[in-house]
Structures are given as structure tokens and as C-alpha cells.
Design a protein around this motif. Structure first.
Motif, short mmCIF file in Angstrom:
data_model
loop_
_atom_site.label_atom_id
_atom_site.label_comp_id
_atom_site.label_asym_id
_atom_site.label_seq_id
_atom_site.Cartn_x
_atom_site.Cartn_y
_atom_site.Cartn_z
N ASN A 28 0.81 -1.22 0.00
CA ASN A 28 0.00 0.00 0.00
C ASN A 28 0.84 1.28 0.00
N GLN A 31 0.23 4.02 -2.74
CA GLN A 31 -1.10 4.57 -2.91
C GLN A 31 -1.19 5.95 -2.26
N TYR A 32 -1.97 6.85 -2.86
CA TYR A 32 -2.07 8.21 -2.32
C TYR A 32 -3.36 8.87 -2.79
N ASP A 33 -3.75 9.90 -2.06
CA ASP A 33 -4.93 10.70 -2.40
C ASP A 33 -4.43 12.08 -2.81
N GLU A 128 0.49 7.21 -12.39
CA GLU A 128 0.05 6.38 -13.52
C GLU A 128 0.16 7.14 -14.84
N GLY A 163 4.50 2.27 -8.42
CA GLY A 163 3.49 3.04 -9.11
C GLY A 163 3.35 2.60 -10.55
#
Length: 223
Positions: A28, A31-33, A128, A163
Motif C-alpha cells: 500500500n 497509494q495516495y490521495d 500512472e 506506481g
């Protein structure tokens, strides 16, 4: 050096190292916001900062000067644009930082492109579908001594890279990617060239996903 030979694109760092030393990373980490992250927009030798790291009650988490961006607090930072200079990270030893490269091209004329001198863990997340490049100086000033490896991407802390983007790392003085602690790659399409070691992790190197194209005149991958 540990590499997964079974389902390499789906293996977790924990699975790769199950019978060996437990790695610092987990699946994890990258992963990021982005909506809650600090945005750092690079432009030449300057940078503009927006979001929670620009200012806070305890002072700014990001400071900028000509040719240098300094990050001093834990959090997620999205970097984009072209920069002639260095991204310098120094946090408390228990803190974690996440640098999201989203079309970031960083070239340092006198040091590492990204240098992490203190943190519990540093994560490089490749956004991405984006292409990113890091390039360091061909020679370093003596003041670099004690601040960690000589490499385009240099870290004294545990380092995780992953990523869905690409990363082209060009080491011009010594190594390409180097960590004084552990190094874990969980994803991304990464190419590294260097006059010494392309990829180096002092404690261990774990390749748990992604792809690596390495060209080191001394070693491709060294641990």
C-alpha cells in the motif's frame, strides 16, 4: 538481493522476503490521495507550493529557494514540471514521506536530484501514465559528505519505489539509485544508468514488481 521468481508482478515485498529479513515496505506504500496532497510545481530553478504543506500552524512543510526545494514534514507531495536543482528531504527519524512524481524532470548541477537525509521511510510513487527523469551532477561539492550516498536518487532512509509510471534515472558521478538502508521496488517501469552501481541498497534490495533496465559499469544491482 531478493527477487520474486513466482508471479513477480503480483508478489508483495512480504512474500518475497518471507523466509528472510522482513522488508520495510508493504503493497500500500505507493497509494495516495492527490486531493489532500501538497502540490509542488517545478519551473526552471523555482517552485510553487499549494496545499496543506504550503503553510500550517507549525510553519511551512516546504520551503523553496533558487534551485532547491526542502521538505521537512511527513506527508504526501506531488511534484510536476521541469527543475534545475535539488529536492532535499529531512524529517524526524520516525516520519514517513511520499514523493509522487507526476511528470517531474529534475536535474541537479551539483548534487543528487532527490536527496533524503533523514526519515523513517521515503516512498517514490510514479503517477500512472507519467514519464519522469532524475539526473545528478558529474561531480559533487565536499559539503555532500555525511549526507548519504552519491547518486541521482540518494537516501539515508529506507526507500520504496513503485506506481504505474516510468522513471529514467541517470547517475553521472557514482550510483543511479542508492539507499543507505533497504531498497524495495514494487512497480513502475524504471531504467537506470550509472558509472558505478545502477541500483544499490545497503541492507537489502527487494524487487517485488515492475521492471528494471539497469546499466551500471560496476554492478547492475548491488546489496
Amino acid at each position: 538481493i531478493y527477487a520474486s521468481s513466482v508471479k513477480p508482478n503480483g508478489a508483495t515485498p512480504e512474500a518475497v522476503m518471507a523466509e528472510n529479513q522482513k522488508p520495510h515496505a508493504d503493497s500500500n506504500d505507493v497509494q495516495y490521495d492527490e486531493s489532500s496532497a501538497t502540490k509542488i510545481r517545478l519551473n526552471g530553478t523555482s517552485a510553487a507550493v499549494e496545499g496543506p504543506g504550503a503553510s500550517s500552524g507549525g510553519g511551512s512543510a516546504v520551503t523553496t529557494s533558487a534551485g532547491k526545494v526542502t521538505i521537512s514534514k511527513a506527508g504526501t507531495y506531488v511534484l510536476s514540471g521541469d527543475f534545475t536543482g535539488q529536492v532535499f528531504v529531512k524529517l524526524p527519524k520516525t516520519a514517513k514521506v511520499k514523493l509522487v512524481l507526476k511528470g517531474a524532470n529534475i536535474t541537479s548541477p551539483d548534487n543528487a536530484a532527490i536527496r533524503i537525509v533523514e526519515a523513517d521511510e521515503a516512498v517514490i510513487a510514479l503517477a500512472e501514465g507519467t514519464a519522469n527523469t532524475l539526473s545528478d551532477a558529474s561531480s559533487y561539492a565536499s559539503t555532500v559528505k555525511g549526507n548519504g550516498p552519491i547518486a541521482a536518487l540518494a537516501s539515508k532512509a529506507d526507500l520504496t519505489i513503485g506506481g504505474g509510471g516510468t522513471l529514467d534515472v541517470r547517475g553521472n558521478s557514482n550510483d543511479g539509485i542508492s539507499s543507505s538502508d533497504g531498497l524495495v521496488v514494487t512497480g513502475g517501469k524504471i531504467s537506470v544508468s550509472a558509472p558505478d552501481d545502477a541500483v544499490r541498497g545497503q541492507d537489502y534490495v527487494v524487487i517485488a514488481g515492475g521492471s528494471l533496465d539497469v546499466n551500471g559499469k560496476s554492478n547492475g544491482i548491488k546489496s
